[in-house]
Scaffold this motif. Sequence first.
Motif, short mmCIF file in Angstrom:
data_model
loop_
_atom_site.label_atom_id
_atom_site.label_comp_id
_atom_site.label_asym_id
_atom_site.label_seq_id
_atom_site.Cartn_x
_atom_site.Cartn_y
_atom_site.Cartn_z
N PRO A 108 -7.63 -40.07 -55.52
CA PRO A 108 -8.11 -39.17 -54.47
C PRO A 108 -9.37 -38.40 -54.88
CG PRO A 108 -6.15 -38.28 -55.55
CD PRO A 108 -6.37 -39.65 -56.11
N SER A 116 -6.60 -36.07 -45.91
CA SER A 116 -5.84 -37.32 -46.07
C SER A 116 -4.98 -37.56 -44.85
CB SER A 116 -4.91 -37.23 -47.28
OG SER A 116 -5.66 -37.03 -48.43
N THR A 120 -0.73 -38.05 -50.23
CA THR A 120 -1.26 -38.86 -51.34
C THR A 120 -0.19 -38.98 -52.41
OG1 THR A 120 -2.31 -36.86 -52.07
CG2 THR A 120 -3.73 -38.50 -51.08
#
Length: 319
Positions: A108, A116, A120
Amino acid sequence: MPNTSPSPTPIPTPNNVEKSLNDLPRARFWEAMDICQWEGYWFEPGLVKPAITFRSTFHARNDDILLASTIKTGTTWLKSLSLCITQNRQNHKHNDILTTENPHFHVPTIESMIYSTKPTKIDIYDASSPRLLHTHLPYSVLPVSVKESQCKIVYIARNPKDTIISMWHFFNSIFRPNQDPFPLEKAVDCFCSGVHQYGSFFEHVVEYWLESQKRPEKMLFLKYEEMKRDPKGEVSKIAEFLGRPFGDGEVDEILWRCSLDRLKNLEVNKNGSILYNVPNSSYFRKGEVGDWKKYLTPEMEERINQTSRSKLEAFGLFL
Ligand code: A3P
């Protein structure tokens, strides 16, 4: 008598962070969105708070690996290669991490994780070692512990003319999918004056460059064009820098797994979106060195060359 004692540094509280964010200088980017200036660089406003949080709360570990880049300089490629170098080397034929998700999911970009589209895999604070992370933030705003620990930084830079053309295609696809492209002359103007996301490009690149010259054991400075010219040599350099040198045949395998053609055609990259409003497919285009020649006029080329001379070449950096 005037009070000459220095005023105490204000303690940042959520309220005064909010307030000072509202006071930041603003500009309009490509007639499409506002950007604001923080610590001398321009950002999409939603990224400033996460950047401040990262700077003030992240504690680097000695075995962390931080990838860094400004935008459109080969970040996706570097993330893919670093993943393959650091993870799963024994078993990759049966368990290829690149086929499971887009590289931006696995590695990331710290400050943009708020955008996002799915939780994640990595909690950047809690992930087990060694952590492999990425940022587009400039060197000057990285957390002190990143600079002072033994964690390694790998930075990728790219020729400014190919970078602006890559940016131009990327932002046209995001902001103007069904319209004429944004006038290239104006885009070059934003780029050279530094008023764009994570800009100035030139200052971003030169800060990392100067630091890599001072501390080559800490920071590896890569050039996209060198990676294209001598992929085996450059990728072996990354693996050695990260303390994970290759065995026989491994480098060819990794280059193939991370090749643009292969990644572009994986289902996980043809569809979906890891970040809001950014289709996974938009990270993969042509990957050609010198693509700018098809687009820039001699005047635009000269404007960028002039900026490069004063902002990069004056410091010994030729891109
Ligand atoms: P072009 O737009 O010139 O094709 P970033 O990953 O930092 O957003 O950079 C995007 C640029 O890297 C795009 O350049 C894209 O095509 C290129 N790229 C993406 N994946 C690549 C790969 N595996 N190998 C080489 N170049 C790649």
